[in-house]
Design a protein around this motif. Structure first.
Motif, PDB file in Angstrom:
ATOM      1  N   THR A  34      37.421  30.279   3.504  1.00  0.00           N
ATOM      2  CA  THR A  34      36.521  30.553   4.630  1.00  0.00           C
ATOM      3  C   THR A  34      37.225  30.440   5.979  1.00  0.00           C
ATOM      4  O   THR A  34      36.596  30.614   7.020  1.00  0.00           O
ATOM      5  CB  THR A  34      35.341  29.560   4.632  1.00  0.00           C
ATOM      6  OG1 THR A  34      35.861  28.215   4.740  1.00  0.00           O
ATOM      7  CG2 THR A  34      34.508  29.677   3.366  1.00  0.00           C
ATOM      8  N   ALA A  35      38.523  30.152   5.983  1.00  0.00           N
ATOM      9  CA  ALA A  35      39.226  29.861   7.233  1.00  0.00           C
ATOM     10  C   ALA A  35      39.175  31.026   8.211  1.00  0.00           C
ATOM     11  O   ALA A  35      38.970  30.834   9.416  1.00  0.00           O
ATOM     12  CB  ALA A  35      40.671  29.466   6.946  1.00  0.00           C
ATOM     13  N   ALA A  36      39.381  32.251   7.727  1.00  0.00           N
ATOM     14  CA  ALA A  36      39.392  33.412   8.623  1.00  0.00           C
ATOM     15  C   ALA A  36      38.035  33.589   9.292  1.00  0.00           C
ATOM     16  O   ALA A  36      37.945  33.849  10.503  1.00  0.00           O
ATOM     17  CB  ALA A  36      39.786  34.669   7.856  1.00  0.00           C
ATOM     18  N   LYS A  37      36.964  33.440   8.514  1.00  0.00           N
ATOM     19  CA  LYS A  37      35.616  33.571   9.064  1.00  0.00           C
ATOM     20  C   LYS A  37      35.377  32.520  10.142  1.00  0.00           C
ATOM     21  O   LYS A  37      34.848  32.822  11.231  1.00  0.00           O
ATOM     22  CB  LYS A  37      34.586  33.421   7.940  1.00  0.00           C
ATOM     23  CG  LYS A  37      33.140  33.463   8.415  1.00  0.00           C
ATOM     24  CD  LYS A  37      32.184  33.239   7.239  1.00  0.00           C
ATOM     25  CE  LYS A  37      30.744  33.199   7.725  1.00  0.00           C
ATOM     26  NZ  LYS A  37      29.792  32.958   6.605  1.00  0.00           N
ATOM     27  N   GLY A  78      35.479  23.388   3.859  1.00  0.00           N
ATOM     28  CA  GLY A  78      34.662  24.535   4.221  1.00  0.00           C
ATOM     29  C   GLY A  78      34.855  24.993   5.649  1.00  0.00           C
ATOM     30  O   GLY A  78      34.104  25.842   6.143  1.00  0.00           O
ATOM     31  N   ASP A  79      35.866  24.504   6.314  1.00  0.00           N
ATOM     32  CA  ASP A  79      36.139  24.806   7.719  1.00  0.00           C
ATOM     33  C   ASP A  79      37.612  25.206   7.819  1.00  0.00           C
ATOM     34  O   ASP A  79      38.118  25.896   6.939  1.00  0.00           O
ATOM     35  CB  ASP A  79      35.817  23.571   8.575  1.00  0.00           C
ATOM     36  CG  ASP A  79      35.556  23.903  10.032  1.00  0.00           C
ATOM     37  OD1 ASP A  79      36.528  24.057  10.777  1.00  0.00           O
ATOM     38  OD2 ASP A  79      34.370  23.991  10.421  1.00  0.00           O
ATOM     39  N   LEU A 110      42.504  26.598  23.344  1.00  0.00           N
ATOM     40  CA  LEU A 110      42.613  27.940  23.921  1.00  0.00           C
ATOM     41  C   LEU A 110      41.296  28.394  24.530  1.00  0.00           C
ATOM     42  O   LEU A 110      41.254  28.850  25.683  1.00  0.00           O
ATOM     43  CB  LEU A 110      43.060  28.945  22.853  1.00  0.00           C
ATOM     44  CG  LEU A 110      44.431  28.730  22.210  1.00  0.00           C
ATOM     45  CD1 LEU A 110      44.693  29.815  21.171  1.00  0.00           C
ATOM     46  CD2 LEU A 110      45.540  28.726  23.252  1.00  0.00           C
ATOM     47  N   THR A 111      40.229  28.283  23.757  1.00  0.00           N
ATOM     48  CA  THR A 111      38.963  28.846  24.222  1.00  0.00           C
ATOM     49  C   THR A 111      38.409  28.091  25.431  1.00  0.00           C
ATOM     50  O   THR A 111      37.788  28.699  26.307  1.00  0.00           O
ATOM     51  CB  THR A 111      37.912  28.860  23.097  1.00  0.00           C
ATOM     52  OG1 THR A 111      37.743  27.535  22.572  1.00  0.00           O
ATOM     53  CG2 THR A 111      38.357  29.787  21.970  1.00  0.00           C
ATOM     54  N   GLU A 112      38.650  26.790  25.504  1.00  0.00           N
ATOM     55  CA  GLU A 112      38.149  26.052  26.668  1.00  0.00           C
ATOM     56  C   GLU A 112      38.932  26.404  27.921  1.00  0.00           C
ATOM     57  O   GLU A 112      38.482  26.131  29.037  1.00  0.00           O
ATOM     58  CB  GLU A 112      38.182  24.539  26.422  1.00  0.00           C
ATOM     59  CG  GLU A 112      39.554  23.914  26.451  1.00  0.00           C
ATOM     60  CD  GLU A 112      39.522  22.415  26.221  1.00  0.00           C
ATOM     61  OE1 GLU A 112      40.489  21.743  26.601  1.00  0.00           O
ATOM     62  OE2 GLU A 112      38.528  21.914  25.651  1.00  0.00           O
ATOM     63  N   ARG A 156      37.366  33.337  13.368  1.00  0.00           N
ATOM     64  CA  ARG A 156      36.705  34.399  14.137  1.00  0.00           C
ATOM     65  C   ARG A 156      35.521  33.844  14.928  1.00  0.00           C
ATOM     66  O   ARG A 156      35.323  34.174  16.105  1.00  0.00           O
ATOM     67  CB  ARG A 156      36.222  35.506  13.203  1.00  0.00           C
ATOM     68  CG  ARG A 156      37.318  36.423  12.695  1.00  0.00           C
ATOM     69  CD  ARG A 156      36.746  37.460  11.742  1.00  0.00           C
ATOM     70  NE  ARG A 156      37.767  38.353  11.231  1.00  0.00           N
ATOM     71  CZ  ARG A 156      38.138  39.492  11.824  1.00  0.00           C
ATOM     72  NH1 ARG A 156      37.547  39.859  12.946  1.00  0.00           N
ATOM     73  NH2 ARG A 156      39.081  40.244  11.297  1.00  0.00           N
ATOM     74  N   GLN A 157      34.742  32.995  14.276  1.00  0.00           N
ATOM     75  CA  GLN A 157      33.579  32.424  14.947  1.00  0.00           C
ATOM     76  C   GLN A 157      33.978  31.573  16.154  1.00  0.00           C
ATOM     77  O   GLN A 157      33.274  31.564  17.170  1.00  0.00           O
ATOM     78  CB  GLN A 157      32.780  31.581  13.955  1.00  0.00           C
ATOM     79  CG  GLN A 157      32.061  32.410  12.894  1.00  0.00           C
ATOM     80  CD  GLN A 157      31.423  31.547  11.818  1.00  0.00           C
ATOM     81  OE1 GLN A 157      31.748  30.365  11.656  1.00  0.00           O
ATOM     82  NE2 GLN A 157      30.509  32.135  11.063  1.00  0.00           N
ATOM     83  N   LEU A 158      35.097  30.891  16.057  1.00  0.00           N
ATOM     84  CA  LEU A 158      35.544  30.050  17.170  1.00  0.00           C
ATOM     85  C   LEU A 158      35.912  30.861  18.406  1.00  0.00           C
ATOM     86  O   LEU A 158      35.931  30.326  19.520  1.00  0.00           O
ATOM     87  CB  LEU A 158      36.732  29.184  16.731  1.00  0.00           C
ATOM     88  CG  LEU A 158      36.405  28.070  15.728  1.00  0.00           C
ATOM     89  CD1 LEU A 158      37.684  27.413  15.209  1.00  0.00           C
ATOM     90  CD2 LEU A 158      35.487  27.028  16.353  1.00  0.00           C
ATOM     91  N   PHE A 159      36.183  32.145  18.216  1.00  0.00           N
ATOM     92  CA  PHE A 159      36.514  33.025  19.350  1.00  0.00           C
ATOM     93  C   PHE A 159      35.329  33.893  19.771  1.00  0.00           C
ATOM     94  O   PHE A 159      35.496  34.802  20.586  1.00  0.00           O
ATOM     95  CB  PHE A 159      37.696  33.927  18.991  1.00  0.00           C
ATOM     96  CG  PHE A 159      39.028  33.236  18.982  1.00  0.00           C
ATOM     97  CD1 PHE A 159      39.696  32.957  20.171  1.00  0.00           C
ATOM     98  CD2 PHE A 159      39.612  32.842  17.785  1.00  0.00           C
ATOM     99  CE1 PHE A 159      40.926  32.318  20.168  1.00  0.00           C
ATOM    100  CE2 PHE A 159      40.847  32.211  17.772  1.00  0.00           C
ATOM    101  CZ  PHE A 159      41.508  31.939  18.963  1.00  0.00           C
TER     102      PHE A 159
END
Length: 384
Positions: free
Chosen positions: A339-342, A305-306, A318-320, A345-348
């Motif tokens: 659900t990978a795309a969703k 689910g991730d 990247l985000t850190e 997106r949330q991680l960014f």
């Protein structure tokens, strides 16, 4: 190595190391740089990793012969630069240690001693007279530790830059500077772009002809090239036009999609296309390329689910580091509930100036006509 008539290199090369800071692959080793200024007063700049203390002391002895150092300047307290302070003071017990107040605090934390009777605490714009050479200290907190202080020698026009302008690789190995300096910068300093920008503003007010970092070669030609790269990197601007495709794949279907997209981009004349398997390739190089190019495609499977763990690790890397000012395309694969795309997106969500492509490719188990058409659309959008 002679930097100027009065400034000599006394650092060491480490070819025993496999992982720098416990995570970065360094096939060509590392250099731990140290320098000596000989004048009316003698100053040593930084020490080396504890495994090379004796070699370093021999290098100092070779330069100084029987002369005694007056000052040991500690610009940065990471142990690859500070771990030989103790053995140095055993050999030269009358030396004054010059460092920031925070450096002495960290020194006691690491080594149980801050040499209180030998301290000279310096801060921004303080000076130290050696004779002809006047040293001015430049505070550089969080480039990339809080205690960092750099040093400008106005006589020789040399900037001792601590970890700034460093790179992976020992000095007895020939390799491209930018590639390993970029990987070093984003892997180690990349989070602190604002602090690097502040340092660059200070450096712009100095007449610098030579940069002496604590890792990598001494820089004394075409300094604008190095300064401009640091300006680009620390402002999080893309360095080159191109696309990095970063993927994870369980049974090979997402890999096929990533490779097909790469070929589509090449066929459409995209400036540069790089592709990386996050499960097998060096993630530090993937981070480097993500910051180098202006476009990024992330392709991964839905997993519990991730997203697949290597993809999550990559995005968080990247985000850190404040990844921003880029266009991102997404490819997700899922056999029942994609659900990978969703999730990606949330991680960014907290990232600045990220633009997602209008096209998101959705693969159900394996490529088919519909998802292949989506790949074509994504390629077309990325090449506009």
């Amino acid at each position: 190595m002679t930097i100027t008539e009065d400034i000599k290199y006394v650092g060491v090369n480490d070819h025993d190391i496999d992982l720098f800071e416990g995570q970065h692959q360094v096939e060509n080793g590392m250099a731990y740089n140290s320098y000596v200024i000989t004048d009316d007063k003698i100053a040593i700049f930084d020490t080396v990793d504890a495994h090379f203390s004796e070699e370093w002391l021999a290098n100092i002895k070779n330069v100084l012969d029987d002369a005694k150092p007056d000052y040991l300047i500690i610009q940065h307290m990471e142990p690859d630069h500070s771990a030989s302070i103790g053995i140095f003071m055993e050999n030269y017990p009358d030396t004054t240690i010059v460092a920031s107040a925070k450096a002495f605090t960290i020194m006691k934390q690491f080594f149980g001693c801050d040499y209180a009777e030998h301290q000279l605490v310096v801060k921004e714009k303080d000076t130290l007279e050696l004779g002809k050479h006047t040293l001015t200290f430049v505070a550089a907190p969080m480039v990339h530790w809080p205690e960092v202080i750099m040093t400008y020698d106005s006589y020789a026009k040399v900037f001792f830059s601590a970890d700034a302008f460093g790179k992976f690789g020992a000095l007895d190995v020939e390799e491209d500077w930018a590639c390993e300096a970029r990987r070093y910068y984003f892997g180690i300093v990349g989070k602190y772009g604002a602090q690097v920008q502040a340092l660059l503003k200070k450096a712009a007010g100095l007449d610098i002809q030579t940069i002496c970092p604590l890792h990598g070669p001494v820089l004394n030609e075409n300094l604008d090239f190095y300064l401009n790269l640091y300006q680009t990197w620390s402002a999080y601007e893309p360095e080159d036009k191109g696309v990095l495709i970063a993927y994870t794949s369980v049974y090979g279907n997402t890999k096929k999609a990533a490779e097909l997209l790469a070929q589509m981009l090449v066929d459409k004349g995209c400036e540069k296309v790089a592709i990386t398997d996050l499960a097998r390739d060096d993630i530090a190089e993937a981070v480097e390329d993500a910051f180098r190019y202006d476009r990024l495609v992330l392709a991964t499977t839905t997993y519990n689910g991730d997203v697949f763990p290597f993809m999550r690790e990559f995005i968080e890397s990247l985000t850190e580091r404040n990844y921003q000012k880029r266009t991102i395309g997404l490819i997700e694969n899922g056999s029942w509930a994609a659900t990978a795309a969703k999730v990606m997106r949330q991680l960014f969500e907290k990232s600045k100036e990220i633009t997602f492509t209008e096209t998101t490719v959705k693969i159900m188990s394996a490529l088919n006509e519909e998802s292949t058409t989506q790949l074509e659309n994504l390629a077309e959008e990325l090449c506009k």
